[in-house]
Design a protein around this motif. Structure first.
Motif, PDB file in Angstrom:
ATOM      1  N   LEU A 165      -6.717   2.964  -3.652  1.00  0.00           N
ATOM      2  CA  LEU A 165      -7.279   4.268  -4.013  1.00  0.00           C
ATOM      3  C   LEU A 165      -6.741   4.758  -5.352  1.00  0.00           C
ATOM      4  CD1 LEU A 165      -7.309   6.169  -0.592  1.00  0.00           C
ATOM      5  CD2 LEU A 165      -9.208   5.010  -1.736  1.00  0.00           C
ATOM      6  N   LEU A 166      -5.463   4.525  -5.627  1.00  0.00           N
ATOM      7  CA  LEU A 166      -4.888   4.945  -6.908  1.00  0.00           C
ATOM      8  C   LEU A 166      -5.584   4.231  -8.058  1.00  0.00           C
ATOM      9  CD1 LEU A 166      -2.795   6.343  -8.697  1.00  0.00           C
ATOM     10  CD2 LEU A 166      -1.166   4.523  -8.100  1.00  0.00           C
ATOM     11  N   TYR A 171       1.844   2.481  -3.548  1.00  0.00           N
ATOM     12  CA  TYR A 171       0.756   3.098  -4.312  1.00  0.00           C
ATOM     13  C   TYR A 171       0.269   4.397  -3.671  1.00  0.00           C
ATOM     14  CZ  TYR A 171       0.242  -1.244  -7.027  1.00  0.00           C
ATOM     15  OH  TYR A 171       0.454  -2.316  -7.858  1.00  0.00           O
ATOM     16  N   GLU A 172       0.353   4.478  -2.351  1.00  0.00           N
ATOM     17  CA  GLU A 172      -0.165   5.660  -1.650  1.00  0.00           C
ATOM     18  C   GLU A 172       0.585   6.935  -2.026  1.00  0.00           C
ATOM     19  OE1 GLU A 172      -1.381   5.081   2.704  1.00  0.00           O
ATOM     20  OE2 GLU A 172      -0.265   3.253   2.245  1.00  0.00           O
ATOM     21  N   GLU A 226      -6.207   1.255   1.407  1.00  0.00           N
ATOM     22  CA  GLU A 226      -5.378   2.428   1.135  1.00  0.00           C
ATOM     23  C   GLU A 226      -4.673   2.293  -0.214  1.00  0.00           C
ATOM     24  OE1 GLU A 226      -4.115   3.504   5.756  1.00  0.00           O
ATOM     25  OE2 GLU A 226      -2.803   2.263   4.527  1.00  0.00           O
ATOM     26  N   ASP A 238       0.818  -1.206   0.000  1.00  0.00           N
ATOM     27  CA  ASP A 238       0.000   0.000   0.000  1.00  0.00           C
ATOM     28  C   ASP A 238       0.853   1.258   0.000  1.00  0.00           C
ATOM     29  OD1 ASP A 238       0.485  -1.175   2.704  1.00  0.00           O
ATOM     30  OD2 ASP A 238      -0.329   0.720   3.404  1.00  0.00           O
ATOM     31  N   TRP A 251       1.581   3.979 -11.601  1.00  0.00           N
ATOM     32  CA  TRP A 251       0.851   2.777 -11.197  1.00  0.00           C
ATOM     33  C   TRP A 251       1.424   1.542 -11.901  1.00  0.00           C
ATOM     34  CZ3 TRP A 251      -2.499  -0.061 -14.514  1.00  0.00           C
ATOM     35  CH2 TRP A 251      -3.151  -1.131 -13.885  1.00  0.00           C
ATOM     36  N   PHE A 302      -1.748   8.435  -4.522  1.00  0.00           N
ATOM     37  CA  PHE A 302      -3.153   8.037  -4.408  1.00  0.00           C
ATOM     38  C   PHE A 302      -4.126   9.080  -4.921  1.00  0.00           C
ATOM     39  CE2 PHE A 302      -3.204  10.734  -0.706  1.00  0.00           C
ATOM     40  CZ  PHE A 302      -4.538  11.036  -0.469  1.00  0.00           C
ATOM     41  N   GLN A 334       4.700   9.364   1.135  1.00  0.00           N
ATOM     42  CA  GLN A 334       3.368   9.885   1.433  1.00  0.00           C
ATOM     43  C   GLN A 334       3.461  11.261   2.091  1.00  0.00           C
ATOM     44  OE1 GLN A 334       1.634   6.801   3.910  1.00  0.00           O
ATOM     45  NE2 GLN A 334       2.703   5.290   2.675  1.00  0.00           N
ATOM     46  N   TYR A 387     -10.041   7.103   3.672  1.00  0.00           N
ATOM     47  CA  TYR A 387      -8.750   6.658   3.162  1.00  0.00           C
ATOM     48  C   TYR A 387      -8.572   5.149   3.127  1.00  0.00           C
ATOM     49  CZ  TYR A 387      -3.719   7.150   2.329  1.00  0.00           C
ATOM     50  OH  TYR A 387      -2.459   7.103   1.785  1.00  0.00           O
TER      51      TYR A 387
END
Length: 622
Positions: free
Chosen positions: A119-120, A62-63, A116, A59, A88, A66, A485, A507
């Motif tokens: 989301l992306l 990717y976050e 989380e 996660d 991505w 996001f 992040q 989130y």
């Protein structure tokens, strides 16, 4: 509709809004240049999957991006969507090489974290619903949780394990033979299952591998199998597939699985957090309705439980139109509020940094605090309720009872709900209170202050990128992957609140729930056109108000859509002070000549239509 009022002096909010778009268009490029490779992956020379846990970290990669698709959806540049898609793809390849993914999807982890990380992907699907690759992946990912897939038991209506994914149930919490896998970062939360014979204080178990294994083995047996409430976040994965493809089997599964949790609540005062391998609440916990992984007892309590309940209930209501599903979402909030008391912040050691700016100077003033957790001793861990939960629920339902819950929190708070603090959580939220006060007519200066705060936050993140001491050719080690992040300079909360009438997405795995959306009718893409700013000042279904301003000289045309998924029905629209005109659909087209301004007042029925990701019908919009 056509704007006719000329702009002599552009509204300050409109100028700041376009400035926020402009500074972010530069900022995300700085982030991308500093932290990513040519193929989109993050600069990272360490490895994941080699610690005692061995499952965490997907996660976090990717976050880092996001909310980049969200910026595009609101009106950001074409380039930011292309960059988000490229990152991505790059991160997916990177994680696959580390053995963390199977066929592009997480091998198996809890949905508190998977939500989380997804989301992306959800944002990309919403931004490019016609993309064949995304549609195919969305359906394939969803099939992992449908009957016939590896994770779901249709007989007992459970997701079989707290850790689940492309490899099916991933039993327990670690792939190693040490069943006490958590780092000292979890020490403040204590340990679950404090009633078992093997239980001991955290430090004692950490210092004694033999006892730790014995304790961890019991955790594996009691918490490492069966269903847990945070698995409701998987309904967003399947709802996303439905919104892309419209297949009834996806909607049917969401309804079936949410109904299973509704029935586990039926007759109880509190929604349980666990169900065993036969779908029985407390089956592996000696009958306890609490004690599941990421449940009421450990580690966080209400934040993951409340989020999962809201996510599952809102997805089911979105697909069925049945408001009774929201009782599942209301239950966790009302349960803890019944136990709430007034306490002085100075006496509470668990106040998180989200609340420190609000409470500065008020440490000895009593304020309402609710218990976050429950174990055999009763309710405990009192702190300030995470406001994003009741605000997200009210924005979705618009029900009087959900507004009254927020009003109680406001009335019993010691701090100023109108204040805007320049702060940034990883969720990119934290300003629900002043936005709520603005919609209530008690915070008229909010738009300008919020936009300035967002601009300042973006600048702070760019400065932190420049000051980052990590070698840009090597990147962080596995302990430093959260820094991405913290330095992500894309800030969408202000734009969501002000342009769409919506809070930041929950989130831990929610889908976007925008009251209004926009499409550039000339370019036939999502988002506000260049030079155009929007301000939503009321989100009442019977009286939604939005102002649109074209700050440029060129004419612009845009489509105003009711709902993220065109699920609301607009009945009438009034332009400035003209008589209302009938609409009876989800779209209104607005033409804005250069340097003009218009105020639209809409009446609508929430969720009166079938939700879809499909773009508006472009014919007749120009």
């Amino acid at each position: 509709m056509r704007a006719s009022r000329g702009l002599t002096t552009p509204p300050r909010w409109a100028v700041l809004e376009r400035e926020l778009f402009a500074v972010q268009d530069k900022a995300w490029r700085i982030f991308s240049d500093r932290y990513t490779e040519d193929d989109g992956r993050l600069v990272f020379r360490d490895r994941l999957g080699e610690g005692l846990d061995g499952r965490d970290g997907v996660d976090d990669f990717y976050e880092a991006f996001f909310n980049w698709p969200t910026l595009y959806l609101l009106g950001g540049s074409d380039d930011v969507l292309a960059a988000a898609r490229g990152h991505w793809r790059g991160v997916t390849a990177q994680l696959a090489e580390m053995g963390m993914l199977v066929d592009g999807f997480e091998r198996g982890y809890d949905w508190f974290h998977q939500g989380e990380g997804m989301l992306l992907f959800y944002g990309l699907c919403l931004a490019e619903p016609g993309d064949g690759e995304l549609r195919e992946l969305a359906a394939r990912f969803a099939d992992l949780y449908l009957p016939g897939g590896p994770n779901y038991d249709p007989e007992h209506r459970i997701i079989r394990a707290p850790h689940n994914g492309a490899a099916g149930p991933r039993w327990g919490f670690s792939d190693h033979d040490v069943y006490f896998p958590w780092s000292l970062a979890l020490r403040p939360y204590g340990l679950p299952l404090d009633w078992i014979d093997e239980a001991a204080p955290f430090d004692e178990l950490a210092a004694d591998p033999r006892r730790a294994r014995a304790y961890g083995r019991v955790m594996w047996d009691r918490m490492g199998r069966g269903d847990t409430i945070v698995n409701l976040a998987a309904t967003s994965l399947v709802t996303n597939a439905y919104l892309l493809g419209g297949e009834a089997r996806h909607a049917d599964w969401v309804v079936e699985y949410v109904n299973a949790w509704r029935q586990r609540l039926d007759g109880r005062d509190v929604v349980p957090d666990n169900a065993g391998m036969h779908g029985v609440v407390g089956e592996h916990l000696d009958g306890r309705w609490y004690g599941g992984h990421y449940g009421w007892s450990w580690p966080h309590g209400l934040p993951p439980v409340g989020t999962a309940a809201i996510v599952g209930a809102s997805n089911a209501m979105l697909l069925t139109g049945d408001p009774s599903y929201l009782e599942l979402a209301r239950n966790p909030l009302d349960v803890v509020l019944r136990q709430a008391v007034r306490r002085r912040p100075a006496e509470v050691p668990t106040i998180i940094k989200r609340w420190r700016p609000h409470l500065r100077g008020l440490e000895h003033e009593p304020t309402l605090m609710a218990p976050m957790r429950r174990d055999d001793s009763g309710w405990f861990d009192h702190t300030i309720m995470p406001t994003q939960l009741p605000v997200a629920l009210w924005q979705f339902s618009r029900a009087a009872a959900d507004r009254e819950r927020i009003d109680r929190l406001r009335e019993e708070s010691s701090w100023d709900w109108t204040a805007v603090h320049t702060q940034r959580t990883k969720e990119e939220s934290g300003h629900e209170e002043p936005w709520y006060e603005y919609l209530a007519g008690r915070n008229p200066g909010f738009p300008e202050r919020m936009l300035r705060s967002a601009i300042d936050t973006c600048a702070q993140r760019v400065e932190s990128i420049a000051d980052d001491p990590v070698d840009p050719a090597v990147g962080p080690d596995a302990l430093g992957i959260h820094d991405w992040q913290d330095r992500n300079p894309v800030v969408t909360e202000a734009l969501l609140q002000l342009t769409t009438g919506s809070p930041q997405v929950l989130y831990n795995g929610a889908l976007a729930q925008m009251h209004l959306r926009y499409f550039d009718a000339d370019r036939r893409r999502p988002g506000l056109p260049a030079d155009v700013a929007a301000l939503v000042s009321s989100i009442d279904a019977g009286h939604t108000v939005v102002e649109l301003a074209n700050l440029g000289e060129a004419p612009r045309s845009l489509v105003v859509q009711a709902g993220t998924y065109a699920e609301h029905v607009i009945h009438t629209v009034r332009v400035d002070d003209e008589p209302p005109r009938p609409v009876e659909g989800p779209y209104v087209t607005v033409r804005l000549p250069g340097s003009t301004h218009v105020r639209l007042t809409l009446t609508m029925t929430l969720r009166g239509g079938r939700p879809t990701y499909a773009a508006p019908p472009w014919e007749g919009t120009r």
